[in-house]
Design a protein around this motif. Structure first.
Motif, PDB file in Angstrom:
ATOM      1  N   GLY A  30      49.884 -20.299 -21.598  1.00 40.46           N
ATOM      2  CA  GLY A  30      50.335 -19.534 -20.476  1.00 40.46           C
ATOM      3  C   GLY A  30      50.022 -20.325 -19.155  1.00 40.46           C
ATOM      4  N   ASP A  31      50.013 -19.425 -18.151  1.00 43.89           N
ATOM      5  CA  ASP A  31      50.029 -19.898 -16.813  1.00 43.89           C
ATOM      6  C   ASP A  31      48.486 -19.433 -16.322  1.00 43.89           C
ATOM      7  OD1 ASP A  31      50.297 -21.055 -14.408  1.00 43.89           O
ATOM      8  OD2 ASP A  31      51.735 -19.290 -13.645  1.00 43.89           O
ATOM      9  N   SER A  57      40.497 -12.403 -11.577  1.00 39.59           N
ATOM     10  CA  SER A  57      41.745 -12.796 -11.340  1.00 39.59           C
ATOM     11  C   SER A  57      42.389 -14.190 -12.164  1.00 39.59           C
ATOM     12  CB  SER A  57      41.758 -13.147  -9.918  1.00 39.59           C
ATOM     13  OG  SER A  57      41.514 -11.931  -9.360  1.00 39.59           O
ATOM     14  N   PHE A  58      41.188 -15.011 -12.137  1.00 37.77           N
ATOM     15  CA  PHE A  58      41.673 -16.351 -12.925  1.00 37.77           C
ATOM     16  C   PHE A  58      41.992 -16.121 -14.370  1.00 37.77           C
ATOM     17  CE2 PHE A  58      38.687 -19.332  -9.949  1.00 37.77           C
ATOM     18  CZ  PHE A  58      39.499 -18.767  -9.039  1.00 37.77           C
ATOM     19  N   LYS A  84      48.717 -14.628 -13.057  1.00 36.46           N
ATOM     20  CA  LYS A  84      49.451 -15.927 -13.186  1.00 36.46           C
ATOM     21  C   LYS A  84      48.748 -16.794 -12.049  1.00 36.46           C
ATOM     22  CE  LYS A  84      53.981 -14.564 -14.939  1.00 36.46           C
ATOM     23  NZ  LYS A  84      53.448 -15.127 -16.213  1.00 36.46           N
ATOM     24  N   GLN A  85      48.981 -18.214 -12.337  1.00 40.08           N
ATOM     25  CA  GLN A  85      48.249 -19.232 -11.463  1.00 40.08           C
ATOM     26  C   GLN A  85      48.769 -18.849 -10.130  1.00 40.08           C
ATOM     27  OE1 GLN A  85      48.263 -23.231 -12.510  1.00 40.08           O
ATOM     28  NE2 GLN A  85      48.567 -23.740 -10.654  1.00 40.08           N
ATOM     29  N   VAL A 117      45.651 -17.677  -7.082  1.00 42.20           N
ATOM     30  CA  VAL A 117      45.380 -18.948  -5.976  1.00 42.20           C
ATOM     31  C   VAL A 117      45.546 -17.941  -4.551  1.00 42.20           C
ATOM     32  CG1 VAL A 117      46.213 -20.763  -4.518  1.00 42.20           C
ATOM     33  CG2 VAL A 117      46.188 -20.967  -6.947  1.00 42.20           C
ATOM     34  N   MET A 118      46.543 -16.979  -4.337  1.00 43.60           N
ATOM     35  CA  MET A 118      46.496 -16.275  -3.315  1.00 43.60           C
ATOM     36  C   MET A 118      45.342 -15.172  -3.039  1.00 43.60           C
ATOM     37  SD  MET A 118      50.521 -15.232  -3.259  1.00 43.60           S
ATOM     38  CE  MET A 118      50.680 -14.388  -1.831  1.00 43.60           C
ATOM     39  N   GLU A 119      44.806 -14.734  -4.339  1.00 43.98           N
ATOM     40  CA  GLU A 119      43.663 -14.036  -4.442  1.00 43.98           C
ATOM     41  C   GLU A 119      42.442 -14.815  -3.969  1.00 43.98           C
ATOM     42  OE1 GLU A 119      42.226 -10.125  -5.392  1.00 43.98           O
ATOM     43  OE2 GLU A 119      44.170 -10.907  -5.148  1.00 43.98           O
TER      44      GLU A 119
END
Length: 322
Positions: free
Chosen positions: A88-89, A148-149, A153-154, A158-160
């Motif tokens: 998965g991502d 979150s990681f 999803k990636q 990253v936005m988080e």
């Protein structure tokens, strides 16, 4: 057959490992006051369960323990696809696979903290600054970001990370400029560096900064793009393996095997191909044998042997296999 394998049939190193694990499990169950009933799935698991059942301290413990529990041992080799697959991502799995291990730890990684100092170095292995890590139990923001990681999803994770950094910088009155659009590792690095000359801000948000740096360093690593290639190949394999015969899948793989002098940084290494082959044969299940399959397998073997022999400095794994 495997059903009759006992501890004595195992290599000395593995025998010692099994005995060590039995002792550790007994210590754990004693601390929990457990009287366990063991179940085993697989040959090695059966050996382990048998050893635990006959272990003298464990027999004494079971006589006096008050709490009942069932323990199931499962051989990991029964699911090799799970062990070698790229799932998965997921940023957490990428970070744990790409960054070097924290010395003395199996499950944590080293995060290069040089960006938070005035040290100017291009050496990625610079060890003047103590490394950071992922375990941040005393930092609520860092714990939330790690969740979150693992769960998002990636792109969302990253936005988080950006959101957490902007909030932390705003609280410390740092001159952060919020930009819209796609988040890049470079943008996050520039946000992290705002904290560099403010010791109080560094101390307040050190856990969060370590996790963001772990993410930035992972996304900048060449292995990360290769990870995405692995994932794409595995998904394609799962889609086509039902329709295609194994020889056509092997021929597809054959065109990708390149010797050391022909490879670029984006090409698969010998170890990568071994991982892909384990994955392929694990998900395919039973294979219809025949002349076409024999020919395809022979070609892949030849290409792999040539690639391994052409390695100027074989890795420890290749040395062990050969």
């Amino acid at each position: 057959g495997p059903a009759e394998v006992g501890l004595g049939a195992l290599p000395a190193e593995l025998r010692a490992a099994v005995r060590g694990l039995v002792g550790d499990l007994d210590t754990l169950f004693a601390a929990l006051g457990l009287r366990e009933e063991s179940f085993a799935v697989g040959a090695l698991s059966r050996v382990l369960a048998t050893e635990l059942a006959s272990y003298a301290p464990a027999r004494n413990r079971r006589r006096v323990a008050t709490n009942k529990a069932s323990i199931v041992f499962v051989d990991r080799t029964l699911d090799l696809a799970g062990a070698v697959g790229h799932h998965g991502d997921n940023l957490a799995e990428k970070i744990l696979s790409v960054l070097p291990k924290l010395p003395g730890h199996k499950t944590d990684v080293m995060v290069n903290m040089a960006e938070l100092t005035a040290l100017q170095t291009t050496d990625e292995t610079c060890d003047i600054i103590a490394p950071g890590c992922l375990a941040q139990p005393n930092d609520p923001a860092a714990k939330a970001l790690w969740e979150s990681f693992m769960n998002l999803k990636q792109k969302e994770a990253v936005m988080e990370a950006r959101r957490h950094l902007v909030e932390a910088a705003s609280r410390e009155n740092l001159p952060i400029k919020m930009s819209m659009g796609e988040v890049t590792p470079e943008q996050l690095s520039s946000y992290v560096q705002l904290f560099r000359n403010n010791l109080k801000a560094l101390e307040n948000h050190c856990g969060l900064l370590q996790l963001v740096l772990a993410m930035v360093q992972t996304l900048k690593q060449p292995q990360t793009s290769k990870w995405d290639n692995f994932l794409a190949f595995e998904r394609l394999l799962l889609q086509t393996v039902g329709e295609s015969e194994m020889p056509s899948v092997l021929n597809q793989l054959l065109s990708m095997i390149k010797s050391y002098n022909e490879r670029t940084k984006d090409d698969y290494t010998c170890e990568d191909f071994l991982v892909l082959l384990v994955y392929m044969y694990s998900v395919v299940g039973e294979i219809k044998s025949g002349k076409e399959l024999d020919t395809a397998e022979e070609e892949v073997k030849k290409a792999l042997v040539k690639a391994i022999c052409d390695e100027p400095e074989p890795s420890l794994l290749l040395q062990k296999i050969t």
